[in-house]
Design an enzyme around this catalytic site. Structure first.
Site, PDB file in Angstrom:
ATOM      1  N   GLU A 105       0.833  -1.205   0.000  1.00 23.56           N
ATOM      2  CA  GLU A 105       0.000   0.000   0.000  1.00 23.56           C
ATOM      3  C   GLU A 105       0.868   1.256   0.000  1.00 23.56           C
ATOM      4  OE1 GLU A 105      -4.129  -0.490   2.086  1.00 23.56           O
ATOM      5  OE2 GLU A 105      -2.616  -1.347   3.426  1.00 23.56           O
ATOM      6  N   GLU A 125      -4.295  -9.493   3.520  1.00 21.06           N
ATOM      7  CA  GLU A 125      -5.218  -9.159   4.606  1.00 21.06           C
ATOM      8  C   GLU A 125      -6.400 -10.109   4.713  1.00 21.06           C
ATOM      9  OE1 GLU A 125      -2.954  -5.374   3.866  1.00 21.06           O
ATOM     10  OE2 GLU A 125      -3.738  -7.023   2.674  1.00 21.06           O
TER      11      GLU A 125
END
Length: 661
Positions: A105, A125
């Site tokens: 990210e 995730e």
């Protein structure tokens, strides 16, 4: 506190060095250090480009999972990503090794990305019941398109930056060290007078919504009915990236993340992650210089074949011994068939099989133990075989263990679990050898202290005892299974019993007034799934079907039917298993409740997103579990009485998780 960042300016390039050994995890301190470095770079008129790199073997492995167990706040990272993205100076991320989760990210918030060709990227995730929290679901579709983004996000797996589906993610592949690669890219931007390129403003990969709208429909159909909630939220987030302005999509992602991080599913999945990591870190040989290249496997039969295959697939040499030379050909044939099955499922090719078989030697047992670093007894009748002094002997078949045993969860070639059973006369050398072998086989080695019975056997017996009690109370086996299926257990008690075969549970003792329903069904001529039918019928080409004959046999024995809700049945099964886990802990068989959870997840297919029975009881509430057991009117009083450890935890407002250290 460990140093979390280093900063320098080289030829007009501000180098922000992510430095948090060993894997540069993004802790709050690291994020703060990077934010400070960014401010310094933006304020320095001598800086024309900003380069973000990681020190050591990886760019960034993500974040420390423990952070989610505090406040799980993704805002600091999201704010750092936003600052990078709106920087008036070009920001380049140079990737190498791994760029995972929040690390990826962070990289996607940079304006450009250069990567070593061996770099692996991923957003794992979903495996923790989470959605990305710092813009990952919004920036990734803008770079690679919704389809590739969903592939990466929903799988949770890492992928090579050379993957053609991810070509929009990386601007240049460069096999130089990250500092040199990043500097060269920054110079190329300066020479071409190219400025910032915010990912948030890019929409070329999102062009033509109609072309990928059907993909959202397909993904939702694929995950429909799954109990896990994170995959559905990830699809929603990626769709938001395609339909909404960046800020609105980011707000949607943030809300989804905040909901997921406090969910029971994510708490359970994070617990499972920590439980496995603890086992991997603690179940290690203590003796230095211990080596293990050749393993002797003694005995014929299915277990010996599976163990030999697993050892060969792990790259070890195997000396396979039997007492009767006439068995050697049959053993080799079965082993080759087992390896061929591995080829059929895509885990091996013919060349790999031939290399594995080249590491195999066969002969009489006494001849096969002379050069082995460890001897495994995979069948009975091998105890008299002489073994060189100081060569550890481990027992792998079911039964009593005097020294050390290895209990592999079937199928041995596929399952990741092995219990290292420490018997009353075990020594450190044997235990070290057992843990080293498990390490070489890439197995999770749970340390069990007992006379031979495993944690898996004891927990499975408790599950069956509880399920039988529910049938005693008036439920049918199919109602018990339906309750646990709706709870998320894909192999509920009676289906699991059929799969494993009925014989092991037929002799389990029940209290006066309670039935062992396996023995009742076996008396009716049924043996299990592999022998035509057990509690269920198995029509050709179909799954398990309720049997009228079984219902008739059950109803002929038990009292009249009494109603019970699914929720009550579910609570009783979980409570009974957790109560047995408390007994195991009190008996000193397991070090942590989480070890019991790992065993149940692998040996009994207990739902991972429930975290195992000990975690499931915590999430249900131990007070609720105690109330359920106390309210259950059943003659097996000793089994249903809450253990002192459970009562003590309730009294002090604690759960099993407080015992995990």
């Amino acid at each position: 506190m460990a140093e979390t960042g280093k900063y320098s300016v080289i030829d007009g390039v501000a180098v922000m060095l992510l430095h948090h050994p060993p894997v540069n995890a993004l802790t709050p301190a690291v994020i703060l250090a990077l934010d400070t470095q960014l401010t310094q770079a933006l304020d320095d008129p001598a800086v024309s480009e900003i380069l973000l790199i990681g020190e050591g073997r990886v760019f960034c492995s993500g974040t420390e999972i423990a952070e989610f167990n505090s406040d799980g706040d993704a805002a600091p990272l999201a704010e750092l990503c936003q600052r990078l993205e709106i920087s008036p100076k070009p920001v380049v991320a140079a990737l190498h090794g791994l760029a995972l989760g929040p690390g990826l990210e962070l990289a996607m918030a940079a304006h450009y990305r250069v990567a070593h060709p061996a770099t692996q990227v991923g957003l794992p995730e979903v495996k923790l019941g989470l959605v990305p929290g710092a813009g990952g679901s919004q920036r990734l579709p803008r770079l690679v398109g919704p389809k590739a983004a969903l592939d990466l996000l929903l799988s949770g797996a890492s992928r090579s930056v050379r993957d053609v589906a991810l070509k929009g993610l990386i601007d240049r592949l460069d096999d130089q060290p990250p500092l040199k690669a990043g500097q060269a890219f920054c110079r190329s931007l300066r020479d071409a007078d190219v400025g910032p390129r915010p990912t948030r403003d890019r929409r070329e990969a999102l062009a033509g919504f109609a072309a990928y709208q059907q993909d959202f429909v397909r993904r939702r159909a694929q995950i429909e009915g799954q109990p896990e909630t994170a995959p559905a939220e990830i699809v929603n987030c990626v769709e938001a990236a395609a339909l909404l302005p960046f800020d609105a999509g980011s707000e949607y992602e943030r809300a989804a993340y905040e909901a997921s991080v406090v969910s029971d599913q994510s708490r359970a999945l994070r617990h499972a992650f920590f439980a496995e990591r603890r086992i991997s870190q603690t179940a290690k040989p203590q003796a230095e210089g211990l080596t293990l290249d050749t393993v002797a496997v003694l005995g014929a039969g299915g277990l010996a074949t599976q163990i030999a295959a697993a050892l060969l697939l792990a790259g070890l040499r195997v000396d396979w011994g039997v007492q009767d030379s006439q068995l050697l050909h049959d053993c080799h044939t079965r082993l080759r068939q087992t390896l061929d099955q591995t080829i059929a499922v895509g885990r091996l090719d013919t060349a790999g099989r031939d290399k594995a078989l080249a590491r195999l030697s066969q002969g009489l047992s006494a001849e096969m133990v002379t050069r082995a670093g460890i001897v495994l007894h995979a069948a009975r009748g091998q105890g008299a075989v002489p073994v060189p002094d100081r060569t550890p002997r481990l027992v792998c078949f079911a039964g009593g263990v005097d020294q050390v045993g290895l209990r592999f969860t079937p199928p041995v070639t596929l399952s990741r679990l092995v219990e290292v059973v420490e018997g009353p006369n075990a020594n450190d050398a044997q235990l070290d050898a057992a843990f080293l072998l498990a390490q070489k086989l890439n197995r999770l080695a749970v340390h069990t202290v007992s006379g031979g019975v495993t944690i898996a056997e004891r927990m499975l017996a408790a599950c069956h005892r509880a399920a039988d009690a529910l049938v005693d109370s008036g439920l049918s086996p199919y109602e018990v299974d339906a309750a646990m299926l709706s709870w998320g257990w894909r192999r509920p008690p009676f289906q699991l019993r059929d799969l494993l075969g009925l014989e092991p549970t037929a002799s389990l003792v029940r209290a006066k007034g309670a039935q062992n329903w396996t023995s009742v069904i076996m008396a009716a001529g049924r043996r299990g799934r592999g022998q035509g039918g057990g509690f269920y019928d198995y029509p050709t080409g179909q799954g398990p079907k309720p049997s009228r004959a079984v219902l008739g046999a059950v109803n002929a024995v038990r009292p009249a039917h009494r109603g019970m809700s699914k929720a009550t049945a579910q609570a009783l099964i979980v409570a009974a298993m957790a109560n047995e886990g408390a007994r195991i802990l009190a008996d000193g068989w397991a070090a942590y409740p989480s070890d019991i959870d790992v065993v149940c997840m692998y040996a009994m297919d207990f739902p991972r997103w429930r975290g195992g029975p000990m975690m499931a009881a915590d999430l249900m509430g131990l007070f609720t579990a105690v109330r359920a057991m106390n309210a259950f009117d059943h003659p097996d009083d000793a089994f249903w009485e809450p253990h002192k450890l459970v009562n003590d935890l309730v009294k002090n407002g604690r759960g099993f998780g407080s015992l995990n250290g």
